[in-house]
Design a protein around this motif. Structure first.
Motif, PDB file in Angstrom:
ATOM      1  N   ALA A 177      56.295  21.605  41.433  1.00  0.00           N
ATOM      2  CA  ALA A 177      55.879  22.169  42.711  1.00  0.00           C
ATOM      3  C   ALA A 177      55.821  23.696  42.669  1.00  0.00           C
ATOM      4  O   ALA A 177      54.827  24.302  43.096  1.00  0.00           O
ATOM      5  CB  ALA A 177      56.817  21.706  43.828  1.00  0.00           C
ATOM      6  N   VAL A 178      56.862  24.325  42.151  1.00  0.00           N
ATOM      7  CA  VAL A 178      56.910  25.791  42.084  1.00  0.00           C
ATOM      8  C   VAL A 178      55.798  26.306  41.175  1.00  0.00           C
ATOM      9  O   VAL A 178      55.084  27.259  41.511  1.00  0.00           O
ATOM     10  CB  VAL A 178      58.295  26.276  41.597  1.00  0.00           C
ATOM     11  N   THR A 179      55.621  25.673  40.026  1.00  0.00           N
ATOM     12  CA  THR A 179      54.565  26.070  39.096  1.00  0.00           C
ATOM     13  C   THR A 179      53.190  25.896  39.719  1.00  0.00           C
ATOM     14  O   THR A 179      52.316  26.758  39.574  1.00  0.00           O
ATOM     15  CB  THR A 179      54.673  25.264  37.784  1.00  0.00           C
ATOM     16  N   ALA A 180      52.991  24.805  40.457  1.00  0.00           N
ATOM     17  CA  ALA A 180      51.706  24.564  41.112  1.00  0.00           C
ATOM     18  C   ALA A 180      51.405  25.628  42.161  1.00  0.00           C
ATOM     19  O   ALA A 180      50.274  26.112  42.268  1.00  0.00           O
ATOM     20  CB  ALA A 180      51.697  23.176  41.745  1.00  0.00           C
ATOM     21  N   VAL A 181      52.413  26.024  42.925  1.00  0.00           N
ATOM     22  CA  VAL A 181      52.224  27.057  43.946  1.00  0.00           C
ATOM     23  C   VAL A 181      51.864  28.388  43.290  1.00  0.00           C
ATOM     24  O   VAL A 181      50.912  29.065  43.698  1.00  0.00           O
ATOM     25  CB  VAL A 181      53.495  27.209  44.826  1.00  0.00           C
ATOM     26  N   ILE A 182      52.594  28.771  42.263  1.00  0.00           N
ATOM     27  CA  ILE A 182      52.328  30.036  41.571  1.00  0.00           C
ATOM     28  C   ILE A 182      50.932  30.015  40.941  1.00  0.00           C
ATOM     29  O   ILE A 182      50.174  30.986  41.060  1.00  0.00           O
ATOM     30  CB  ILE A 182      53.420  30.318  40.518  1.00  0.00           C
ATOM     31  N   ASP A 183      50.580  28.911  40.294  1.00  0.00           N
ATOM     32  CA  ASP A 183      49.259  28.798  39.667  1.00  0.00           C
ATOM     33  C   ASP A 183      48.136  28.860  40.697  1.00  0.00           C
ATOM     34  O   ASP A 183      47.107  29.495  40.466  1.00  0.00           O
ATOM     35  CB  ASP A 183      49.150  27.503  38.859  1.00  0.00           C
ATOM     36  N   THR A 184      48.337  28.214  41.834  1.00  0.00           N
ATOM     37  CA  THR A 184      47.325  28.205  42.885  1.00  0.00           C
ATOM     38  C   THR A 184      47.123  29.595  43.469  1.00  0.00           C
ATOM     39  O   THR A 184      45.986  30.037  43.682  1.00  0.00           O
ATOM     40  CB  THR A 184      47.712  27.203  43.995  1.00  0.00           C
ATOM     41  N   ILE A 185      48.204  30.310  43.712  1.00  0.00           N
ATOM     42  CA  ILE A 185      48.099  31.686  44.224  1.00  0.00           C
ATOM     43  C   ILE A 185      47.395  32.572  43.200  1.00  0.00           C
ATOM     44  O   ILE A 185      46.501  33.351  43.542  1.00  0.00           O
ATOM     45  CB  ILE A 185      49.487  32.249  44.592  1.00  0.00           C
ATOM     46  N   THR A 186      47.758  32.419  41.935  1.00  0.00           N
ATOM     47  CA  THR A 186      47.132  33.210  40.867  1.00  0.00           C
ATOM     48  C   THR A 186      45.637  32.934  40.782  1.00  0.00           C
ATOM     49  O   THR A 186      44.828  33.867  40.705  1.00  0.00           O
ATOM     50  CB  THR A 186      47.803  32.906  39.507  1.00  0.00           C
ATOM     51  N   GLU A 187      45.235  31.658  40.815  1.00  0.00           N
ATOM     52  CA  GLU A 187      43.816  31.297  40.751  1.00  0.00           C
ATOM     53  C   GLU A 187      43.046  31.881  41.930  1.00  0.00           C
ATOM     54  O   GLU A 187      41.937  32.381  41.765  1.00  0.00           O
ATOM     55  CB  GLU A 187      43.649  29.783  40.730  1.00  0.00           C
ATOM     56  N   ALA A 188      43.639  31.818  43.113  1.00  0.00           N
ATOM     57  CA  ALA A 188      42.971  32.363  44.298  1.00  0.00           C
ATOM     58  C   ALA A 188      42.757  33.865  44.150  1.00  0.00           C
ATOM     59  O   ALA A 188      41.678  34.378  44.468  1.00  0.00           O
ATOM     60  CB  ALA A 188      43.786  32.056  45.551  1.00  0.00           C
ATOM     61  N   LEU A 189      43.758  34.576  43.651  1.00  0.00           N
ATOM     62  CA  LEU A 189      43.634  36.025  43.465  1.00  0.00           C
ATOM     63  C   LEU A 189      42.590  36.352  42.403  1.00  0.00           C
ATOM     64  O   LEU A 189      41.816  37.298  42.563  1.00  0.00           O
ATOM     65  CB  LEU A 189      44.980  36.644  43.102  1.00  0.00           C
ATOM     66  N   PRO A 197      47.240  43.132  41.843  1.00  0.00           N
ATOM     67  CA  PRO A 197      47.723  42.216  42.868  1.00  0.00           C
ATOM     68  C   PRO A 197      48.683  42.960  43.792  1.00  0.00           C
ATOM     69  O   PRO A 197      49.430  43.835  43.350  1.00  0.00           O
ATOM     70  CB  PRO A 197      48.439  41.127  42.074  1.00  0.00           C
ATOM     71  N   SER A 198      48.628  42.629  45.082  1.00  0.00           N
ATOM     72  CA  SER A 198      49.575  43.256  46.010  1.00  0.00           C
ATOM     73  C   SER A 198      50.096  42.204  46.978  1.00  0.00           C
ATOM     74  O   SER A 198      49.474  41.163  47.191  1.00  0.00           O
ATOM     75  CB  SER A 198      48.918  44.416  46.765  1.00  0.00           C
ATOM     76  N   PHE A 199      51.255  42.501  47.541  1.00  0.00           N
ATOM     77  CA  PHE A 199      51.891  41.602  48.511  1.00  0.00           C
ATOM     78  C   PHE A 199      52.321  42.431  49.706  1.00  0.00           C
ATOM     79  O   PHE A 199      52.945  43.482  49.554  1.00  0.00           O
ATOM     80  CB  PHE A 199      53.123  40.922  47.893  1.00  0.00           C
ATOM     81  N   LYS A 200      51.974  41.952  50.877  1.00  0.00           N
ATOM     82  CA  LYS A 200      52.417  42.598  52.109  1.00  0.00           C
ATOM     83  C   LYS A 200      53.277  41.586  52.868  1.00  0.00           C
ATOM     84  O   LYS A 200      52.810  40.503  53.219  1.00  0.00           O
ATOM     85  CB  LYS A 200      51.223  43.021  52.964  1.00  0.00           C
ATOM     86  N   ALA A 201      54.526  41.934  53.085  1.00  0.00           N
ATOM     87  CA  ALA A 201      55.458  41.035  53.755  1.00  0.00           C
ATOM     88  C   ALA A 201      55.071  40.810  55.205  1.00  0.00           C
ATOM     89  O   ALA A 201      54.631  41.733  55.899  1.00  0.00           O
ATOM     90  CB  ALA A 201      56.873  41.592  53.674  1.00  0.00           C
ATOM     91  N   GLY A 202      55.243  39.564  55.673  1.00  0.00           N
ATOM     92  CA  GLY A 202      54.981  39.232  57.067  1.00  0.00           C
ATOM     93  C   GLY A 202      56.149  39.624  57.955  1.00  0.00           C
ATOM     94  O   GLY A 202      57.253  39.920  57.477  1.00  0.00           O
ATOM     95  N   LYS A 203      55.915  39.588  59.262  1.00  0.00           N
ATOM     96  CA  LYS A 203      56.927  40.021  60.223  1.00  0.00           C
ATOM     97  C   LYS A 203      58.206  39.186  60.133  1.00  0.00           C
ATOM     98  O   LYS A 203      59.308  39.733  60.152  1.00  0.00           O
ATOM     99  CB  LYS A 203      56.353  39.964  61.646  1.00  0.00           C
ATOM    100  N   ALA A 204      58.068  37.875  60.024  1.00  0.00           N
ATOM    101  CA  ALA A 204      59.257  37.008  59.976  1.00  0.00           C
ATOM    102  C   ALA A 204      60.105  37.325  58.736  1.00  0.00           C
ATOM    103  O   ALA A 204      61.343  37.358  58.814  1.00  0.00           O
ATOM    104  CB  ALA A 204      58.838  35.543  59.969  1.00  0.00           C
ATOM    105  N   LEU A 205      59.459  37.577  57.598  1.00  0.00           N
ATOM    106  CA  LEU A 205      60.199  37.912  56.378  1.00  0.00           C
ATOM    107  C   LEU A 205      60.881  39.267  56.529  1.00  0.00           C
ATOM    108  O   LEU A 205      62.057  39.425  56.189  1.00  0.00           O
ATOM    109  CB  LEU A 205      59.251  37.932  55.172  1.00  0.00           C
ATOM    110  N   LYS A 206      60.171  40.232  57.090  1.00  0.00           N
ATOM    111  CA  LYS A 206      60.755  41.559  57.298  1.00  0.00           C
ATOM    112  C   LYS A 206      61.964  41.474  58.217  1.00  0.00           C
ATOM    113  O   LYS A 206      63.009  42.080  57.959  1.00  0.00           O
ATOM    114  CB  LYS A 206      59.729  42.501  57.917  1.00  0.00           C
ATOM    115  N   ASP A 207      61.838  40.695  59.304  1.00  0.00           N
ATOM    116  CA  ASP A 207      62.946  40.549  60.247  1.00  0.00           C
ATOM    117  C   ASP A 207      64.154  39.858  59.610  1.00  0.00           C
ATOM    118  O   ASP A 207      65.300  40.256  59.854  1.00  0.00           O
ATOM    119  CB  ASP A 207      62.491  39.776  61.489  1.00  0.00           C
TER     120      ASP A 207
END
Length: 91
Positions: free
Chosen positions: A24-36, A77-87
């Motif tokens: 599951a973790v590998t699939a999520v990382i691979d999917t995000i990478t492919e999208a980018l 690649p860049s990541f911008k944290a969402g409000k819930a994560l920041k809080d």
């Protein structure tokens, strides 16, 4: 936290085997990478947004020779944290 630690935590919280959580973790990382790679933006509401930023060509200075040089354009690649994560982190 390493990828192995993340897999262990996912297995524990989702009541999965480590083997299933690794898939599951590998699939999520691979999917995000492919999208980018395809130029897409990945937005996980409440967590954050992954996207590719383009840096234009620019002039720089070689610190060793003090000579001016051209720095090629690049994609990062860049990541911008969402409000819930920041809080959550701010608590």
């Amino acid at each position: 936290m390493t990828k192995t630690d993340l897999i262990s935590m996912v297995a524990q919280k989702a009541d999965l085997t480590k083997k299933d959580s690794e898939k599951a973790v590998t699939a999520v990382i691979d999917t995000i990478t492919e999208a980018l790679v395809n130029g897409d933006k990945v937005q996980l509401v409440g967590f954050g947004t992954f996207e590719v930023k383009v840096r234009g060509e620019r002039m720089g200075i070689n610190p060793r020779t003090k000579e001016k040089m051209k720095i090629s354009a690049s994609k990062l690649p860049s990541f911008k944290a969402g409000k819930a994560l920041k809080d959550s982190v701010a608590k």
